[in-house]
Design an enzyme around this catalytic site. Structure first.
Site, PDB file in Angstrom:
ATOM      1  N   HIS A  68      30.653  35.771  41.889  1.00 55.61           N
ATOM      2  CA  HIS A  68      31.230  37.055  41.478  1.00 55.61           C
ATOM      3  C   HIS A  68      31.356  38.005  42.672  1.00 55.61           C
ATOM      4  O   HIS A  68      32.276  38.830  42.715  1.00 55.61           O
ATOM      5  CB  HIS A  68      30.372  37.696  40.395  1.00 55.61           C
ATOM      6  N   ARG A 108      34.553  37.234  44.325  1.00 55.06           N
ATOM      7  CA  ARG A 108      35.644  37.848  43.541  1.00 55.06           C
ATOM      8  C   ARG A 108      35.788  39.319  43.918  1.00 55.06           C
ATOM      9  O   ARG A 108      36.901  39.810  44.113  1.00 55.06           O
ATOM     10  CB  ARG A 108      35.331  37.690  42.048  1.00 55.06           C
ATOM     11  N   HIS A 121      42.270  41.794  34.656  1.00 51.59           N
ATOM     12  CA  HIS A 121      41.663  42.960  34.006  1.00 51.59           C
ATOM     13  C   HIS A 121      42.658  43.610  33.050  1.00 51.59           C
ATOM     14  O   HIS A 121      43.824  43.807  33.413  1.00 51.59           O
ATOM     15  CB  HIS A 121      41.243  44.010  35.041  1.00 51.59           C
ATOM     16  N   TYR A 134      35.651  47.482  41.051  1.00 57.01           N
ATOM     17  CA  TYR A 134      35.458  46.366  41.971  1.00 57.01           C
ATOM     18  C   TYR A 134      35.932  46.735  43.376  1.00 57.01           C
ATOM     19  O   TYR A 134      35.283  46.428  44.362  1.00 57.01           O
ATOM     20  CB  TYR A 134      36.257  45.147  41.501  1.00 57.01           C
TER      21      TYR A 134
END
Length: 327
Positions: A273, A276, A299, A308
């Site tokens: 993650h 990502r 998303h 993010y």
């Protein structure tokens, strides 16, 4: 005084006299009472409640992966707290959270996941009027350092991670994760045949079983091609190195990334993650439109993408100079 308390008082009074209690005396004491043995099902109906809850959530449209995680967390709770749902107290919940923390040594993010699952479950029971009082009402969420937990790898850290890779499987895995921004679950379910190596695209199935097309870099394609030539078998995108060459499960992919990061000597804990997040942050800092990143990450809400991809001061200055200052 209820019947149970009254009966206990009469029994204690008879025992305190010091004389042996005969069968006749006991029968006389119990006259007027109807006694039934509480079954295991009555004492702990949690498993049945969990089954009904998961059924309701499936109808609501939750993905199989989410339902599987809910089931694992709730059954772990039911195995530890052997009570009926209506008799579970806030102290029972606190004791279970302490057990997860002190005995199982779960990280704060994992603890919060368990808390969220229990909050949703008991909230549903309360709404459905299966329980009169919600034991989660006084349980607060943990104060997590979300920003620190999502600190993207710098360019230098990413290069150190690449240098620490052993073999083309690790090289291809790191490149694929950091160039596509795919979720761990999305990568684990891909097959080699799904990839369009010429167009450098692949269709993945994300949250809510929604499909989207993602792209990967030239470097990723080269690493994948070398990996496909070198490996002995398997049809998964990333496979076990031992026969029967099964596709790598999410935990196996996590272990591989952790092993590479440990060899790289990075201070932060690297996991899929984080790669990502690194993809999203580097893409935004390079000038990619946030709505494009939103689509690539899968998303639904652009606000999630902005969490993010954190804008640094240098990027803000560059964008201002490019679009405003020159006019």
């Amino acid at each position: 005084m209820n019947a149970k308390t009254e009966l206990i008082g009469r029994l204690l009074g008879s025992f305190s006299g010091g004389d042996a209690i005969t069968e006749e005396t006991l029968a006389d004491l119990l006259k007027g009472y109807t006694i039934t043995r509480e079954s295991d099902e009555t004492r702990s109906d949690l498993h049945r409640r969990i089954k009904y809850y998961l059924g309701a959530k499936k109808i609501d449209g939750l993905s199989e992966r989410t339902l599987k995680n809910y089931k694992a967390n709730l059954e772990s709770f039911a195995a530890k707290v052997e009570k009926s749902a209506a008799k579970i107290t806030t102290d029972d919940i606190r004791g279970y959270i302490a057990y997860l923390d002190e005995t199982r040594h779960l990280k704060e993010t994992s603890l919060q996941t368990h808390i969220n699952t229990l909050r949703a479950f008991f909230g549903w029971l309360h709404t459905e009027e299966k329980i009169k009082k919600n034991p989660m009402s006084k349980i607060k969420s943990l104060k997590l350092d979300k920003k620190g937990a999502r600190q993207a790898l710098s360019v230098e850290e990413l290069e150190r991670l690449r240098d620490a890779c052993k073999g083309y499987r690790e090289k291809a895995l790191v490149e694929f994760l950091v160039s596509t921004g795919c979720r761990l679950s999305e990568v684990a379910q891909l097959r080699a045949a799904d990839l369009d190596l010429v167009g450098r695209t692949v269709k993945v199935t994300g949250k809510g079983d929604k499909d989207r097309v993602v792209y990967f870099s030239v470097r990723t394609r080269l690493m994948l091609q070398e990996y496909f030539v070198a490996r002995k078998g398997g049809d998964g995108l990333f496979c076990s190195s031992k026969s029967p060459y099964e596709p790598l499960k999410p935990r196996a992919i996590q272990r591989l990334i952790r092993a590479v990061s440990e060899r790289a000597g990075l201070d932060k804990r690297v996991h899929p993650h984080l790669l990502r997040h690194t993809f999203a942050t580097h893409a935004l800092n390079s000038g990619m439109d946030v709505t494009v990143i939103q689509r690539l990450l899968g998303h639904e809400d652009v606000a999630t993408t902005q969490i993010y991809a954190e804008l640094n001061d240098e990027t803000v200055k560059h964008q201002y100079t490019k679009y405003v200052a020159a006019n």
